[in-house]
Write an enzyme that holds these catalytic residues in place. Structure first.
Site, PDB file in Angstrom:
ATOM      1  N   CYS A 169      15.056   2.349 -32.183  1.00  0.00           N
ATOM      2  CA  CYS A 169      14.453   3.054 -31.056  1.00  0.00           C
ATOM      3  C   CYS A 169      13.163   2.347 -30.684  1.00  0.00           C
ATOM      4  O   CYS A 169      12.521   1.727 -31.530  1.00  0.00           O
ATOM      5  CB  CYS A 169      14.157   4.491 -31.452  1.00  0.00           C
ATOM      6  SG  CYS A 169      13.347   5.426 -30.148  1.00  0.00           S
ATOM      7  N   TYR A 253       7.988  12.360 -27.679  1.00  0.00           N
ATOM      8  CA  TYR A 253       9.052  13.380 -27.656  1.00  0.00           C
ATOM      9  C   TYR A 253       8.620  14.704 -28.269  1.00  0.00           C
ATOM     10  O   TYR A 253       9.263  15.733 -28.032  1.00  0.00           O
ATOM     11  CB  TYR A 253      10.297  12.871 -28.384  1.00  0.00           C
ATOM     12  CG  TYR A 253      11.156  11.960 -27.531  1.00  0.00           C
ATOM     13  CD1 TYR A 253      12.177  12.468 -26.739  1.00  0.00           C
ATOM     14  CD2 TYR A 253      10.945  10.592 -27.507  1.00  0.00           C
ATOM     15  CE1 TYR A 253      12.964  11.644 -25.951  1.00  0.00           C
ATOM     16  CE2 TYR A 253      11.721   9.745 -26.727  1.00  0.00           C
ATOM     17  CZ  TYR A 253      12.736  10.281 -25.948  1.00  0.00           C
ATOM     18  OH  TYR A 253      13.507   9.457 -25.162  1.00  0.00           O
TER      19      TYR A 253
HETATM   20  C1  G6P Z   1      13.129   6.102 -24.587  1.00  0.00           C
HETATM   21  C2  G6P Z   1      13.983   6.318 -25.794  1.00  0.00           C
HETATM   22  C3  G6P Z   1      15.355   5.810 -25.597  1.00  0.00           C
HETATM   23  C4  G6P Z   1      15.940   6.386 -24.334  1.00  0.00           C
HETATM   24  C5  G6P Z   1      15.058   6.053 -23.146  1.00  0.00           C
HETATM   25  C6  G6P Z   1      15.535   6.758 -21.891  1.00  0.00           C
HETATM   26  O1  G6P Z   1      12.733   4.824 -24.519  1.00  0.00           O
HETATM   27  O2  G6P Z   1      13.469   5.761 -26.951  1.00  0.00           O
HETATM   28  O3  G6P Z   1      16.111   6.198 -26.716  1.00  0.00           O
HETATM   29  O4  G6P Z   1      17.225   5.881 -24.113  1.00  0.00           O
HETATM   30  O5  G6P Z   1      13.755   6.450 -23.379  1.00  0.00           O
HETATM   31  O6  G6P Z   1      15.062   6.069 -20.793  1.00  0.00           O
HETATM   32  P1  G6P Z   1      15.653   6.343 -19.347  1.00  0.00           P
HETATM   33  O7  G6P Z   1      14.976   5.385 -18.448  1.00  0.00           O
HETATM   34  O8  G6P Z   1      17.132   6.159 -19.417  1.00  0.00           O
HETATM   35  O9  G6P Z   1      15.300   7.763 -19.029  1.00  0.00           O
HETATM   36 MN    MN Z   2      14.914   6.146 -28.562  1.00  0.00          MN
END
Ligand code: G6P
Ligand code: MN
Ligand code: MN
Length: 433
Positions: A169, A253
């Site tokens: 991540c 988060y």
């Molecule tokens: C973060 C998380 C990822 C997730 C992303 C979503 O970086 O760590 O796990 O996929 O956000 O980003 P998005 O642009 O798709 O909302």
């Molecule tokens: Mn993530």
């Protein structure tokens, strides 16, 4: 050289990965990159695959790019397999975000009801891939970015025969970069002990040149002008006294858990205006693919940084390079706990600082989590375990239980309502239910 297979190769994030491999070509020579996708993703695979070919050509790097819909063929003799797919694509994400909101709950792709359903759709597919790896590349590492990475890694560690699994991540690396910038020092002078779960990770201690500066960092982060976040999470400031008495760094988060009502209000507003994250991302993706189609483009376009996953390639590519080169550097990864966090089962997945060796990542021993954060971490671990079990068995009861114990679901009744509606909405992608 190395053979890398990327499943979900048609993803808009692929240029990130290709850029990361190009940058590290000297230390980590990848001779073949196989981008794999499914029939529905064929068009995207071609567009992004052609961009990848232009990128390596422009960089003058002899990395062969293969595009294929034949996963098993691609997996043969791979050294590393990365997975970045979205079962049901963005339309499924829209449902994961909107249906809980219609029932007054937070709608998010990795937390709460949406997170469970992304797990239910994804886990069976990843278990199948892990099984195929046992046949075609038993020594390869499976490096998973597919969300919900915590629940997915938990499921792989518990239910697959393939044990070389790591979840990745970009949250820890983003926190690390943000804090180095706040402190105005070089990234490599800052060390943070990370521990917790995916999208539920805390920075327990921050050091600069070996001196602990945790409280100083918390003071910075308590300033409402400074909002450590990611592009996909509303930058709501932390309440100062809370943050200072918590004593450790929450990740972006954590807002879903400590600021539930405020986030819910933001999301309900976004729902009304058609700007839920999934809808925004859908428009962003269209824009990105229009750019990718341009034959004159042969770099990763800066517009990709509007996505929440910006810099995730740094995490993924450094992991591959550190395993390959036996670097023994420290990276934050989702791995089998193995006693690193006391109070979490050995066989469960945790997100924790690890030393990365040729044998894979070795989690650093953290001891017990402070009581202020242990409860929430344990509750989410229960959610991940029960959710993973629901995905593997197709048990309605387990799915209901997972939702009811999730702190973002207010009651057993609410859990049942949202469960029934999401099961119906995602029927086509839930063959086990
Ligand atoms: C973060 C998380 C990822 C997730 C992303 C979503 O970086 O760590 O796990 O996929 O956000 O980003 P998005 O642009 O798709 O909302
Ligand atoms: Mn993530
Ligand atoms: Mn301390």
């Amino acid at each position: 050289g190395l053979k890398i297979v990327t499943i979900g190769g048609g993803s808009s994030y692929t240029p990130e990965l290709v850029e990361g491999f190009i940058k590290r070509y000297e230390e980590c020579p990848i001779s073949e990159l196989w981008l794999v996708d499914i029939e529905e993703g064929k068009e995207k695979l071609e567009i992004v695959g052609n961009l990848a070919k232009r990128m390596v050509e422009k960089a003058g790097v002899p990395m062969e790019i293969h595009l294929t819909l034949n996963r098993k063929e691609a997996l043969k003799n791979a050294d590393f397999v990365t997975t970045q797919m979205r079962v049901g694509q963005l339309n499924a994400r829209i449902k994961d975000e909107k249906i809980p909101l219609m029932h007054g709950m937070i709608g998010q792709e990795t937390n709460g009801a949406g997170g469970l359903f992304k797990g239910l759709r994804t886990i069976p597919v990843l278990l199948e891939i892990a099984e195929e790896m046992q046949n075609h590349c038993p020594n390869a590492w499976l490096i998973n970015f597919t969300n919900p990475a915590g629940m997915v890694t938990e499921a792989l560690l518990r239910y697959s025969n393939h044990k070389k699994v790591v979840g990745v991540c970009n949250v820890p690396i983003n926190m690390h970069m943000t804090i180095a910038k706040l402190l105005d020092v070089d990234l490599n002078r800052v060390h943070i002990d990370f521990a917790g779960l995916n999208h539920m990770v805390y920075g327990l201690h921050v050091y600069v040149d070996g001196q602990e500066v945790t409280n100083k960092v918390l003071e910075y982060l308590a300033n409402p002008e400074i909002q450590m976040t990611m592009k996909n999470i509303a930058p709501l400031p932390w309440q100062k006294e809370f943050l200072l008495s918590l004593g450790v760094l929450p990740c972006p988060y954590h807002r879903y858990y400590y600021k539930t009502q405020q986030i819910l209000n933001e999301e309900l507003e976004a729902f009304k205006t058609g700007t839920t994250r999934a809808e925004v991302v859908k428009r962003l993706e269209d824009e990105l693919f229009d750019l990718y189609k341009d034959e004159n483009l042969s770099i990763k376009p800066p517009q990709l940084e509007k996505r929440g996953g910006a810099y995730y390639s740094d995490a993924a590519c450094s992991l591959i390079s550190s395993i390959y080169n036996d670097k023994k550097d420290i990276q934050v990864l989702n791995v089998r706990n193995n006693g690193s966090i006391q109070g979490i089962p050995n066989e469960s997945a945790v997100e924790v600082s690890c030393v990365v060796t040729k044998q894979g990542p070795i989690p650093i021993s953290i001891g017990e989590l402070p009581p202020e954060i242990n409860g929430l971490v344990q509750q989410i671990k229960s959610f991940e375990r029960v959710g993973a079990e629901a995905a593997v068995t197709g048990s309605y009861e387990k799915a209901l239980l997972a939702l009811t114990i999730n702190p973002l679901v207010p009651s057993d009744e609410a859990a049942k309502m949202v469960l029934d509606e999401l099961l119906q909405a995602h029927k086509a992608y839930l063959p086990k239910f």
